[in-house]
Design a protein around this motif. Structure first.
Motif, short mmCIF file in Angstrom:
data_model
loop_
_atom_site.label_atom_id
_atom_site.label_comp_id
_atom_site.label_asym_id
_atom_site.label_seq_id
_atom_site.Cartn_x
_atom_site.Cartn_y
_atom_site.Cartn_z
N GLU A 119 0.82 -1.21 0.00
CA GLU A 119 0.00 0.00 0.00
C GLU A 119 0.86 1.26 0.00
OE1 GLU A 119 -3.09 2.57 -0.23
OE2 GLU A 119 -3.17 0.40 -0.56
N SER A 120 1.91 1.28 0.80
CA SER A 120 2.75 2.48 0.86
C SER A 120 3.55 2.70 -0.41
CB SER A 120 3.68 2.42 2.08
OG SER A 120 4.64 1.39 1.94
N ILE A 121 3.74 1.66 -1.18
CA ILE A 121 4.54 1.77 -2.41
C ILE A 121 3.66 2.02 -3.64
CG2 ILE A 121 6.14 0.54 -3.95
CD1 ILE A 121 7.13 -0.93 -1.37
N VAL A 122 2.57 1.28 -3.78
CA VAL A 122 1.74 1.41 -4.99
C VAL A 122 0.35 1.98 -4.72
CG1 VAL A 122 2.98 -0.37 -6.27
CG2 VAL A 122 0.97 -1.00 -4.95
N HIS A 123 0.03 2.21 -3.48
CA HIS A 123 -1.22 2.89 -3.10
C HIS A 123 -2.46 2.24 -3.71
CE1 HIS A 123 1.59 5.85 -1.65
NE2 HIS A 123 2.09 5.96 -2.86
N GLY A 124 -2.42 0.94 -3.90
CA GLY A 124 -3.57 0.21 -4.41
C GLY A 124 -3.90 0.47 -5.87
N GLU A 125 -3.03 1.12 -6.59
CA GLU A 125 -3.28 1.46 -7.99
C GLU A 125 -2.70 0.39 -8.91
OE1 GLU A 125 -2.10 5.48 -8.93
OE2 GLU A 125 -2.60 6.12 -6.89
N ALA A 126 -3.56 -0.29 -9.65
CA ALA A 126 -3.14 -1.40 -10.50
C ALA A 126 -2.12 -0.96 -11.55
CB ALA A 126 -4.35 -2.04 -11.17
N GLU A 127 -2.33 0.18 -12.18
CA GLU A 127 -1.39 0.65 -13.21
C GLU A 127 -0.03 0.98 -12.61
OE1 GLU A 127 -1.52 0.59 -16.58
OE2 GLU A 127 -3.32 -0.56 -16.13
N LEU A 128 -0.03 1.58 -11.43
CA LEU A 128 1.22 1.89 -10.76
C LEU A 128 1.94 0.60 -10.37
CD1 LEU A 128 3.04 4.14 -9.69
CD2 LEU A 128 1.72 4.11 -7.56
N ARG A 129 1.18 -0.39 -9.94
CA ARG A 129 1.75 -1.70 -9.58
C ARG A 129 2.47 -2.31 -10.78
NH1 ARG A 129 0.44 -5.71 -5.57
NH2 ARG A 129 -1.07 -4.23 -4.77
N LYS A 130 1.86 -2.24 -11.95
CA LYS A 130 2.48 -2.81 -13.16
C LYS A 130 3.81 -2.13 -13.49
CE LYS A 130 -1.80 -4.16 -15.42
NZ LYS A 130 -2.72 -3.85 -16.52
N ARG A 131 3.88 -0.83 -13.25
CA ARG A 131 5.10 -0.07 -13.57
C ARG A 131 6.15 -0.18 -12.47
NH1 ARG A 131 1.86 4.36 -14.18
NH2 ARG A 131 3.17 5.50 -12.69
N ILE A 132 5.72 -0.14 -11.22
CA ILE A 132 6.66 -0.05 -10.10
C ILE A 132 7.17 -1.40 -9.62
CG2 ILE A 132 6.88 0.67 -7.68
CD1 ILE A 132 6.85 3.01 -9.58
N CYS A 133 6.33 -2.39 -9.55
CA CYS A 133 6.73 -3.67 -8.93
C CYS A 133 7.97 -4.31 -9.55
CB CYS A 133 5.56 -4.63 -8.86
SG CYS A 133 4.32 -4.09 -7.64
N PRO A 134 8.13 -4.33 -10.87
CA PRO A 134 9.38 -4.88 -11.41
C PRO A 134 10.61 -4.15 -10.90
CG PRO A 134 7.73 -4.75 -13.14
CD PRO A 134 7.16 -4.02 -11.95
N ASN A 135 10.50 -2.83 -10.72
CA ASN A 135 11.62 -2.06 -10.18
C ASN A 135 11.87 -2.41 -8.72
OD1 ASN A 135 11.94 -0.60 -12.59
ND2 ASN A 135 10.34 0.81 -11.99
N VAL A 136 10.81 -2.60 -7.97
CA VAL A 136 10.94 -2.94 -6.55
C VAL A 136 11.59 -4.33 -6.42
CG1 VAL A 136 9.69 -3.35 -4.40
CG2 VAL A 136 8.99 -1.48 -5.90
N ILE A 137 11.19 -5.26 -7.26
CA ILE A 137 11.77 -6.62 -7.24
C ILE A 137 13.27 -6.54 -7.52
CG2 ILE A 137 11.83 -8.82 -8.48
CD1 ILE A 137 8.76 -8.38 -8.98
N ALA A 138 13.64 -5.89 -8.62
CA ALA A 138 15.06 -5.78 -8.97
C ALA A 138 15.83 -5.05 -7.88
CB ALA A 138 15.21 -5.07 -10.31
N GLY A 139 15.23 -4.01 -7.34
CA GLY A 139 15.88 -3.26 -6.26
C GLY A 139 16.11 -4.11 -5.03
N ALA A 140 15.13 -4.94 -4.68
CA ALA A 140 15.27 -5.81 -3.50
C ALA A 140 16.42 -6.79 -3.69
CB ALA A 140 13.97 -6.56 -3.22
#
Length: 166
Positions: A119-140
């Motif tokens: 929630e704090s990273i993508v704020h429940g927004e599906a489009e934001l999740r599609k764009r941000i999550c791959p970056n968060v995965i690689a960053g982790a």
């Protein structure tokens, strides 16, 4: 794809695995439809030469913030640290450092992504999740390898691989 490559590496030496990280994230996350926690662990398993579908199945319990909202990539990162350092048999000693390293991971993750929950990273927004999550995965993944590398671990071998056989 990722936008934290310089900041996530906390001064570690160049790592040849990072060159193919975006492609691995795309293949596993988008292509094979593994969730964030599974993708982070799967990348580490590849590096270590581990092929164990049961480990990936176990990580599904952390998908999509299922563990009280915790980001799956962060949970996968903690699991990846456990894969490198954790106790897996009766004869193996407990890691004396894993809590410290996971704390470092959590602090670095939170500082970069401004939170540790989906929630704090993508704020429940599906489009934001599609764009941000791959970056968060690689960053982790980058953060885990950076922290372990800074502490002198060989990222191509698990701790148990270096322990004498009894």
């Amino acid at each position: 794809m990722r936008d934290c490559s310089k900041e996530c590496q906390r001064g570690a030496a160049p790592d040849r695995w990072l060159d193919g990280l975006d492609a691995m994230v795309a293949e596993l996350h988008a292509g094979q439809r593994f969730c964030c926690s599974q993708t982070v662990l799967a990348i580490g398993m590849r590096r270590l030469g581990i092929d164990d579908p049961d480990l990936l199945r176990a990580m599904e319990g952390f998908c999509g913030g299922a563990c009280d909202g915790a980001c799956g990539a962060l949970a996968g990162g903690a699991a990846l640290m456990g894969l490198y350092l954790g106790k897996g048999t009766e004869r193996e000693p407990r890691s004396e450092t894993i809590r410290q390293y996971v704390k470092e991971l959590t602090e670095t993750f939170c500082a970069y992504w401004k939170g540790t929950t989906c929630e704090s990273i993508v704020h429940g927004e599906a489009e934001l999740r599609k764009r941000i999550c791959p970056n968060v995965i690689a960053g982790a993944v980058e953060m885990v390898w950076s922290i372990l590398g800074e502490h002198g671990l060989d990222l191509d071998r698990r701790r148990i691989d270096r322990m004498p056989r009894q």
